[in-house]
Design a protein around this motif. Structure first.
Motif, PDB file in Angstrom:
ATOM      1  N   ARG A 117      18.374 -10.404  -0.465  1.00  0.00           N
ATOM      2  CA  ARG A 117      18.438 -10.555   0.978  1.00  0.00           C
ATOM      3  C   ARG A 117      17.990 -11.953   1.381  1.00  0.00           C
ATOM      4  O   ARG A 117      17.408 -12.686   0.610  1.00  0.00           O
ATOM      5  N   THR A 124      14.940 -11.593   6.368  1.00  0.00           N
ATOM      6  CA  THR A 124      14.640 -10.194   6.103  1.00  0.00           C
ATOM      7  C   THR A 124      13.333 -10.082   5.344  1.00  0.00           C
ATOM      8  O   THR A 124      12.518  -9.197   5.615  1.00  0.00           O
ATOM      9  N   LEU A 158      10.061  -7.907   6.531  1.00  0.00           N
ATOM     10  CA  LEU A 158       9.489  -6.812   5.760  1.00  0.00           C
ATOM     11  C   LEU A 158       8.052  -7.112   5.357  1.00  0.00           C
ATOM     12  O   LEU A 158       7.166  -6.263   5.476  1.00  0.00           O
ATOM     13  N   GLY A 173       5.743  -6.570   8.146  1.00  0.00           N
ATOM     14  CA  GLY A 173       5.389  -5.162   8.286  1.00  0.00           C
ATOM     15  C   GLY A 173       4.278  -4.792   7.307  1.00  0.00           C
ATOM     16  O   GLY A 173       3.361  -4.036   7.622  1.00  0.00           O
ATOM     17  N   LEU A 216       0.810  -5.760   8.575  1.00  0.00           N
ATOM     18  CA  LEU A 216       0.280  -4.804   9.548  1.00  0.00           C
ATOM     19  C   LEU A 216      -0.339  -3.609   8.840  1.00  0.00           C
ATOM     20  O   LEU A 216      -1.415  -3.137   9.194  1.00  0.00           O
ATOM     21  N   ILE A 217       0.378  -3.114   7.828  1.00  0.00           N
ATOM     22  CA  ILE A 217      -0.126  -1.938   7.119  1.00  0.00           C
ATOM     23  C   ILE A 217      -1.419  -2.267   6.378  1.00  0.00           C
ATOM     24  O   ILE A 217      -2.396  -1.517   6.445  1.00  0.00           O
ATOM     25  N   GLU A 267      -4.371  -2.556   8.867  1.00  0.00           N
ATOM     26  CA  GLU A 267      -4.833  -1.265   9.350  1.00  0.00           C
ATOM     27  C   GLU A 267      -5.563  -0.501   8.261  1.00  0.00           C
ATOM     28  O   GLU A 267      -6.582   0.131   8.498  1.00  0.00           O
ATOM     29  N   ARG A 272      -8.939  -1.803   7.942  1.00  0.00           N
ATOM     30  CA  ARG A 272      -9.820  -1.406   9.038  1.00  0.00           C
ATOM     31  C   ARG A 272     -10.267   0.040   8.862  1.00  0.00           C
ATOM     32  O   ARG A 272     -11.424   0.386   9.080  1.00  0.00           O
ATOM     33  N   GLN A 314       6.426  -0.030  20.583  1.00  0.00           N
ATOM     34  CA  GLN A 314       4.968  -0.162  20.570  1.00  0.00           C
ATOM     35  C   GLN A 314       4.336   0.715  21.636  1.00  0.00           C
ATOM     36  O   GLN A 314       3.339   1.392  21.389  1.00  0.00           O
ATOM     37  N   ASP A 344      -3.701   4.990  15.560  1.00  0.00           N
ATOM     38  CA  ASP A 344      -3.391   4.130  14.419  1.00  0.00           C
ATOM     39  C   ASP A 344      -1.961   3.651  14.508  1.00  0.00           C
ATOM     40  O   ASP A 344      -1.230   3.654  13.526  1.00  0.00           O
ATOM     41  N   TRP A 345      -1.572   3.198  15.705  1.00  0.00           N
ATOM     42  CA  TRP A 345      -0.159   2.902  15.916  1.00  0.00           C
ATOM     43  C   TRP A 345       0.300   1.683  15.124  1.00  0.00           C
ATOM     44  O   TRP A 345       1.483   1.532  14.835  1.00  0.00           O
ATOM     45  N   LEU A 346      -0.638   0.788  14.774  1.00  0.00           N
ATOM     46  CA  LEU A 346      -0.241  -0.432  14.059  1.00  0.00           C
ATOM     47  C   LEU A 346       0.389  -0.092  12.710  1.00  0.00           C
ATOM     48  O   LEU A 346       1.364  -0.719  12.300  1.00  0.00           O
ATOM     49  N   ILE A 347      -0.190   0.879  12.028  1.00  0.00           N
ATOM     50  CA  ILE A 347       0.396   1.277  10.743  1.00  0.00           C
ATOM     51  C   ILE A 347       1.770   1.869  10.965  1.00  0.00           C
ATOM     52  O   ILE A 347       2.734   1.543  10.261  1.00  0.00           O
ATOM     53  N   GLY A 350       4.133  -0.864  11.528  1.00  0.00           N
ATOM     54  CA  GLY A 350       4.441  -1.558  10.284  1.00  0.00           C
ATOM     55  C   GLY A 350       5.476  -0.780   9.481  1.00  0.00           C
ATOM     56  O   GLY A 350       6.425  -1.351   8.935  1.00  0.00           O
ATOM     57  N   VAL A 351       5.298   0.526   9.432  1.00  0.00           N
ATOM     58  CA  VAL A 351       6.248   1.367   8.707  1.00  0.00           C
ATOM     59  C   VAL A 351       7.617   1.304   9.361  1.00  0.00           C
ATOM     60  O   VAL A 351       8.654   1.206   8.696  1.00  0.00           O
ATOM     61  N   VAL A 369       8.906  -1.107  11.062  1.00  0.00           N
ATOM     62  CA  VAL A 369       9.537  -2.387  10.740  1.00  0.00           C
ATOM     63  C   VAL A 369      10.149  -2.349   9.339  1.00  0.00           C
ATOM     64  O   VAL A 369      11.299  -2.734   9.127  1.00  0.00           O
ATOM     65  N   ILE A 370       9.374  -1.846   8.386  1.00  0.00           N
ATOM     66  CA  ILE A 370       9.846  -1.813   6.999  1.00  0.00           C
ATOM     67  C   ILE A 370      11.066  -0.923   6.870  1.00  0.00           C
ATOM     68  O   ILE A 370      12.040  -1.255   6.184  1.00  0.00           O
ATOM     69  N   VAL A 384      14.123  -2.636   8.189  1.00  0.00           N
ATOM     70  CA  VAL A 384      14.589  -3.672   7.279  1.00  0.00           C
ATOM     71  C   VAL A 384      15.351  -3.086   6.089  1.00  0.00           C
ATOM     72  O   VAL A 384      16.403  -3.569   5.693  1.00  0.00           O
ATOM     73  N   LEU A 385      14.791  -2.013   5.533  1.00  0.00           N
ATOM     74  CA  LEU A 385      15.410  -1.469   4.334  1.00  0.00           C
ATOM     75  C   LEU A 385      16.699  -0.717   4.636  1.00  0.00           C
ATOM     76  O   LEU A 385      17.639  -0.733   3.856  1.00  0.00           O
TER      77      LEU A 385
END
Lengths: 289, 325, 402
Positions: free
Chosen positions: A91, A95, A99, A102, A105-106, A109, A112, B277, B286-289, B292-293, B295-296, B299-300
């Motif tokens: 890709r 892209t 990714l 993302g 972000l994970i 979190e 945290r 959002q 825990d909306w940030l996770i 993130g998911v 977004v991923i 993309v995929l």
């Protein structure tokens, strides 16, 4: 500036640069060889720092932290490559950016939730405790010198592996022509996983080693990420030698910027990068075009 | 960028009509939320012009957005609003000039180096405004009075009225979309698209590729400043973080998320990003996770962004799926 | 680290909120009659960082505020309270939008927030336009009670200038004649250093060098070397959180702690002592609170807060607690009618707050006039030494109300 203090500032710059190199080396490997922009590289640095905190809080020793944490970090890199990164090789860069963003972000979190938001400390290993007196007011922490030593050893090891071993040859070939290497019977998939995991491992190791110096708190990954990209770009993508020189350059620019031109210190690193890119658009040692 | 598929175009039109009626039935909060989304959409479209149109990926585009916001502050006298008739064109012109200066240096590079160079300039502007007390410092600046829309001594519109500001934003957003469309259909735009597809060939054909890139960079900068101007008008407070790479990254995300192949992509991305959002925040702490998911997953599964969803949902496709499923 | 509070009366997750938002959107077409509105719940918006580096501060402020209200029966002016939490993530770019979410979307009667000054600056703009009552439980941005002061904006914490001034005075009293300041290049740092300079000047002291670190850089070696070469009488610094931890440790590791005394506002040693370890021992700081202050309100507060949340108190909890006290007093005076702004504000403004930090009042610009204490780190804790300055008010020339 007093000559003694000038030399000390040079030492500061070089030491900071060496640490930056350790962190950035993984990025230039992944970027140069796998052609993947991994924004989550800073997150691996953060993972290393938190692993160091977790292990030393329980065992009291940074050595155990490194011995225990490094395999974990490598495993994490392995898993992420297999699950997500390998879909990115074909890709485009954008892209990949999205990714891995993302992923950041994970990671943030997760950090945290697991560790909370308080700043933490990691103790320096006993044999490196203490400082060497340089002037009547200033001492230099021995641990910083130790870290610089570790970085130097790693530089030499990396250059040795990449230039002088068969594995290094496959890695370099794979970055130039993936299909050809595959036709030659090398498992490019495994190679890629190895490179990515190594990149992640290097970042995590940097995080662990730097943890006693920088303290551990949320956000350390992002801050270091930008500097890493700057170094990789200045040095030329994929060039370990370039990243090394660039890291030293950035370390010195940052140090002297703060002291000599404090008004513009914040921009000094970016200004250096802009200047170099305008002179040599492919970076110092990057492949042209 | 390919022509917008029919179903997507109709959906977009329906959305605009719906938006036009929004102030009649929605709570004040949603009126101002959508105003914000629309200024983000303009911002995203300006970057889309650069990225999908000219192939120039900028990680510093927020510097022009920030510039637009701060210019409104500087153009606003302390005791009354600036007249929009000159303040807005002046803002866009100033941003275009800044973009020409920065672009003159940046456009000489390409690929990842262009990305990093734009990032560097963005960060330098961030620190310029962040560190300097004269320019407001880290806590930012304020617009005391919103710009006035007046003629012949009478106020035509009051931008203090939320629905009015909403409609102004809506008109500007649609105008930006149509304007970019017209630009891309014109010879200039065709050349830009050609440069994105094959720069070497365009050079061989005698085009001054550098000049074309520079001009589109300036246009994109001016449009981003328009979005920033709207933002500052709405909130009246500006902060140096508007220049930062995080904001640049966010708007780039909108463009990519929406889809690089579609001219509507950036706008879709802007709406999707904010609305997803908001929705996630309502459901979990825990909306940030979760984000993130999200977004991923996009993309995929959707390599061409959310705009691709519309293509997948065309009537014949749906029928086919129904038959297969 | 927990976000929930043990006391079940204090259930406040965002989920509860946005059910409210949907209902609000639907209900917006049905205006409630005045009488109904009076006995309806009083909505208090708590816009604070619940994630990120400042999460601990945000949580302490919120929990302490609610504790203060619950101590007086859990009602404000006789009305039930609904708390609406919103995580502002300490993001200035989203500050205005988040404030709008609470003020316009949730239609809160009272807005409380926040920690980060950049976000607070945006909130100030929103409430100046909407007229909503705002209580700032931490952010020290000078303009909020300076250039942008307004009758509906109150602050229960401090202005950035305040904690620096007493430290300057103490440094001058100790005989120091010159100093070097070092902090991040941002508004809070500059305002704090200005406070130190003003206090230092009362004793004839002068700050000879202002060293600045780009924000949020924590690479201090170059500037520590600078300090060593300048050899000042003392150093004044402003850092917080992770930066404070690193700076104190680096300062010690560079051998400077032995020869050049380090001073700072209390934030240098707040929430950071465990991580700073031995490097922080003996550090002198000034702040409007110290945990071992001897007064009955402080003793009771420490015990109650620990019991309700399982965490020890800090200055942020005190500020949150006082915000709650101020609200209780103000709303009691208007029997819960938050819309009776004139009387409501007059009641709050004239309140003598009996706080764990000692008694304090509001200045004309509606910022606390309070005592500042000198503290020393002993055995890993901040210990009260003496009162550094009594009843210190921030300079109020910029505020039109003052």
């Amino acid at each position: 500036m007093d000559p003694v203090f000038f030399l000390i500032q040079v030492l500061n710059g070089v030491q900071y640069g060496l640490l930056l190199f350790l962190i950035a080396s993984g990025l230039t490997l992944v970027f140069g060889i796998l052609q993947v922009i991994n924004l989550a590289h800073g997150s691996f640095y953060m993972v290393g720092a938190y692993l160091a905190f977790w292990f030393t809080a329980r065992s009291g020793s940074l050595w155990i932290a490194i011995l225990g944490g490094l395999p974990l970090a490598l495993a994490l890199g392995f898993v992420i490559e297999r699950l997500m990164i390998r879909f990115l090789y074909r890709r485009d860069h954008l892209t990949q950016v999205l990714l891995t963003y993302g992923l950041i972000l994970i990671f943030n979190e997760a950090q945290r939730i697991i560790f909370g938001s308080d700043p933490h400390s990691v103790t320096v290993p006993q044999i490196f405790e203490g400082s060497i007196r340089l002037t009547d007011t200033l001492s230099y922490p021995i641990y910083r010198l130790a870290v610089s030593g570790v970085c130097l050893i790693l530089v030499m090891a990396m250059i040795f592996v990449i230039q002088k071993t068969r594995l290094g040859m496959y890695v370099r070939a794979g970055s130039v022509n993936r299909e050809m290497v595959q036709l030659l019977g090398v498992d490019v998939g495994q190679l890629s996983t190895l490179v990515f995991a190594t990149g992640a491992g290097l970042a995590a190791l940097a995080g662990m080693v730097a943890a006693p110096l920088s303290s551990v708190y949320p956000g350390i990954g992002e801050h270091i990420l930008i500097i890493c990209f700057v170094i990789v770009v200045i040095g030329g993508i994929g060039s370990i030698k370039g990243a090394f020189i660039a890291a030293l350059l950035v370390g010195l620019a940052d140090t002297f910027g703060k002291v000599v031109v404090p008004e513009f210190a914040s921009m000094s690193v970016y200004a250096v990068m802009a200047a170099i890119l305008l002179w040599r658009p492919q970076g110092l040692f990057g492949r042209a075009g | 960028m390919s022509r917008t598929p029919r179903i997507l175009a109709w959906t977009a039109l329906a959305a605009v009509i719906l938006l036009a009626f929004l102030p009649q039935f929605a709570d004040r909060y949603y009126i101002q939320l959508f105003t914000r989304i629309m200024s983000s959409a303009i911002f995203a479209m300006s970057l889309g012009l650069l990225v999908s149109g000219a192939g120039l990926v900028s990680l510093g585009h927020a510097m022009f957005f920030g510039l637009g916001a701060y210019l409104l502050v500087f153009f606003s006298p302390g005791d009354e609003g600036a007249a929009i008739w000159w303040a807005l064109p002046a803002t866009m012109a100033a941003a275009a000039i800044a973009a020409l200066i920065i672009g003159a240096l940046a456009v000489r590079t390409s690929g990842i180096y262009f990305i990093m160079l734009t990032l560097a300039f963005g960060e330098m502007l961030f620190y310029l405004f962040h560190d300097s007390k004269l320019l407001g410092g880290s806590d930012g600046l304020y617009v005391n009075f919103r710009p006035t829309v007046a003629a012949f001594g009478r106020d035509l519109l009051s931008l203090d009225d939320r629905p009015t500001l909403f409609y102004v934003a809506l008109v500007l957003m649609v105008a930006t979309y149509l304007g970019i469309g017209m630009l891309l259909k014109a010879p200039f735009g065709r050349a830009i698209l050609g440069i994105r597809v094959n720069e070497q060939r365009m050079k061989a054909l005698g085009y001054n590729v550098y000049a074309y890139k520079l001009v589109v960079f300036a246009i994109a900068g001016a449009l981003a400043a328009l979005a920033g101007f709207l933002y500052a008008t709405q909130y009246r407070s500006v902060n140096p973080v508007l220049f930062s790479w995080r904001e640049s990254g966010l708007v780039l995300m909108m463009v990519i998320l929406g889809g690089l192949r579609s001219r509507l992509g950036p706008a879709i991305g802007a709406f999707a990003l904010v609305l997803v959002q908001e929705a996630l925040q309502a459901v979990t702490d825990d909306w940030l996770i979760a984000f993130g998911v999200f977004v991923i997953v996009v993309v995929l599964l959707l390599p061409n962004g959310l705009a691709e969803l519309a293509g997948k949902l065309t009537p014949d496709r749906l029928a086919k799926a129904a038959n297969d499923g | 680290m927990t976000r929930q509070i043990k006391d079940k009366n204090l259930r406040l997750t965002r989920r509860a909120v946005l059910g409210g938002a949907a209902a609000a959107a639907a209900a917006s077409t049905f205006p409630a009659p005045f009488v109904l509105a009076q006995s309806a719940k009083l909505k208090v918006g708590l816009m604070l960082p619940y994630s990120g580096t400042y999460a601990a501060l945000g949580n302490n402020i919120a929990d302490a505020l609610i504790l203060a209200v619950n101590e007086k029966g859990g009602k404000l002016g006789g009305r039930e309270v609904e708390y609406v939490r919103l995580d502002d993530e300490s993001e200035p770019a989203k500050g205005a939008q988040n404030a709008n979410k609470l003020v316009v979307g949730e239609k809160v009667d009272i807005l409380v927030g926040t920690v980060h000054s950049g976000v607070a600056a945006a909130m100030v703009q929103v409430v100046r336009e909407e007229g909503t009552t705002l209580l700032i439980p931490n952010a020290g941005v000078g303009d909020a009670t300076g250039k942008l002061c307004a009758p509906n904006i109150f602050r229960t914490s401090f202005s950035n200038w305040q904690p620096g001034y007493p430290m300057g005075k103490v440094a001058a009293e100790m005989g120091h004649k010159n100093a070097v300041s070092i902090t991040w290049k941002y508004a809070a740092g500059e305002e704090s250093v200005q406070g130190f300079k003003d206090g230092f000047a009362t004793g004839g002291g002068k700050v000879t060098h202002d060293l600045r670190v780009p924000f949020p850089d924590v690479e201090f070696q170059a500037l520590l070397t600078e300090i060593a070469s300048i050899k000042p009488d003392c150093v004044y610094t402003f850092f917080a959180g992770g930066g404070a931890v690193k700076f104190v440790k680096d300062y010690d590791a560079a051998g400077l702690k032995k020869s050049i005394p380090l001073y700072g506002p209390g934030f240098l040693t707040d929430g950071t002592l465990k991580a700073q370890g031995a490097s922080a021992e003996g550090l002198l700081t000034t702040l409007h609170y110290v945990e071992d202050l001897k007064n009955p309100i402080n003793d009771k507060f420490k015990a109650d807060f620990q019991k309700a949340t399982g965490r020890p108190v800090d200055v942020y909890a005190v500020q949150g607690y006082d915000t709650g006290q101020v609200l209780v007093h103000g709303l009691a005076a208007v029997k819960g009618d938050a819309k009776a702004k004139k009387e409501f504000y007059a009641a709050m403004k004239s309140f003598k707050v009996s706080s764990p930090r000692g008694e304090w009042t509001f200045s004309k610009s509606q910022n606390p006039v309070q005592d500042f204490y000198l503290r020393k780190v002993e055995n890993g804790e901040n210990r009260y030494q003496k009162v550094a300055v009594k009843a210190l008010a921030e300079p109020t020339e910029a505020c039109k109300m003052a």
